[in-house]
Design a protein around this motif. Structure first.
Motif, short mmCIF file in Angstrom:
data_model
loop_
_atom_site.label_atom_id
_atom_site.label_comp_id
_atom_site.label_asym_id
_atom_site.label_seq_id
_atom_site.Cartn_x
_atom_site.Cartn_y
_atom_site.Cartn_z
N ALA A 140 29.78 42.13 53.35
CA ALA A 140 29.04 41.22 52.48
C ALA A 140 28.29 42.04 51.44
CB ALA A 140 28.08 40.37 53.29
N VAL A 141 28.45 41.69 50.18
CA VAL A 141 27.84 42.43 49.07
C VAL A 141 26.98 41.49 48.25
CG1 VAL A 141 28.30 43.75 46.96
CG2 VAL A 141 29.72 44.10 48.99
N ARG A 156 27.00 36.78 45.49
CA ARG A 156 27.37 37.21 46.84
C ARG A 156 28.89 37.20 46.96
NH1 ARG A 156 23.33 37.67 50.57
NH2 ARG A 156 21.29 36.89 49.93
N ALA A 157 29.43 38.24 47.58
CA ALA A 157 30.88 38.33 47.75
C ALA A 157 31.19 38.99 49.09
CB ALA A 157 31.49 39.15 46.61
N LEU A 158 32.28 38.55 49.70
CA LEU A 158 32.79 39.18 50.91
C LEU A 158 34.01 40.00 50.49
CD1 LEU A 158 32.33 39.36 53.99
CD2 LEU A 158 34.07 37.57 54.23
N VAL A 159 33.95 41.31 50.72
CA VAL A 159 34.96 42.21 50.16
C VAL A 159 35.62 43.05 51.25
CG1 VAL A 159 33.71 42.30 47.96
CG2 VAL A 159 33.25 44.03 49.71
N ALA A 176 23.32 50.70 39.52
CA ALA A 176 23.82 50.05 40.73
C ALA A 176 23.73 48.54 40.53
CB ALA A 176 23.01 50.48 41.95
N SER A 177 24.87 47.86 40.65
CA SER A 177 24.89 46.41 40.42
C SER A 177 25.30 45.63 41.67
CB SER A 177 25.84 46.07 39.26
OG SER A 177 27.14 46.55 39.53
N GLY A 178 25.51 46.32 42.77
CA GLY A 178 25.86 45.64 44.01
C GLY A 178 25.59 46.53 45.20
N ARG A 179 25.08 45.93 46.26
CA ARG A 179 24.78 46.68 47.48
C ARG A 179 25.21 45.88 48.70
NH1 ARG A 179 21.26 51.16 46.94
NH2 ARG A 179 20.34 51.34 44.84
#
Length: 229
Positions: A140-141, A156-159, A176-179
């Protein structure tokens, strides 16, 4: 492309190769894939390209970010490292749209003076980003509001992840644009560039969701049309 020893049909030899999934997602996004071999001379082809995907693969040599090898750092590919660093350093100043995938995101960071964490389990205490050889872990990001990644994928994304290394200190101009939920940097973007995005996950693993690659193709198409005017 990767430079690896490979076996197929009656052959067992050194090969320049690439997982078919990368080709498929470019085609599904409306692009025409051109494969660059992992040799430094490939940088000379950059001027003929409209966009660039830096693919996944083995660990980048720690020498490129001033570190000693960690015991868990895998065997490096010096020729591929040199080739890809030459390619990205030619592509970025020319405004070429770039998408970095896993190793490609790390390479984008290293090319701009950033560093890597060489073995995430030492820091995180778990292996969820790399659950087993050949297995992609669902991650989950959270994506930063206003970022290119969030505009494409939502906040929110599941990758699909398969990495034991990650970005540590950010390279010059990268944001940084996603964690992930554990704080691992999963997406970066280059400030001031038309489209230079790196994701620590593998979007090519889902040919039903080609939003990131389509964005690359769209920016590449727009850049080509501008040049033709």
């Amino acid at each position: 492309m990767y430079g690896e020893r490979a076996r197929y049909w009656i052959w067992d030899h050194e090969a320049a190769l690439l997982p078919r999934s990368y080709v498929d997602v470019v085609i599904a996004s409306g692009g025409a894939p051109v494969l660059l071999p992992p040799v430094p001379a490939a940088a000379g082809a950059v001027d003929a390209l409209d966009g660039l995907i830096l693919t996944g693969g083995p660990d980048i040599g720690p020498v490129h970010y001033g570190a000693d090898p960690h015991p868990e750092t895998g065997a490096v590919r010096p020729e591929r490292d040199a080739a890809e660093l030459a390619v990205v350093r030619r592509a970025l100043p020319r405004g070429l749209p770039v998408l970095g995938v896993c190793r490609g995101a790390q390479l984008l960071n290293v090319s701009l003076g950033g560093t890597l964490t060489q073995h995430l389990p030492d820091v995180l205490g778990h292996h969820r980003h790399n659950p087993a050889p050949g297995v992609f872990g669902p991650t989950a990001v959270r994506l930063s509001p206003g970022s290119r990644a969030a505009a494409l994928l939502g906040e929110r994304a599941l990758v699909h992840c398969h990495h034991h290394q990650a970005i540590d200190r950010l390279g010059e101009g990268l944001v940084a644009s996603g964690r992930a939920e554990d704080g691992t940097i999963e997406a970066v973007e280059l400030a001031g560039h038309r489209f230079a995005v790196g994701v620590q996950w593998h979007p090519e693993q889902d040919v039903t969701d080609v939003r990131l690659v389509t964005a690359l193709v769209d920016h590449a198409t727009a850049r080509r049309r501008e040049a033709e005017r």
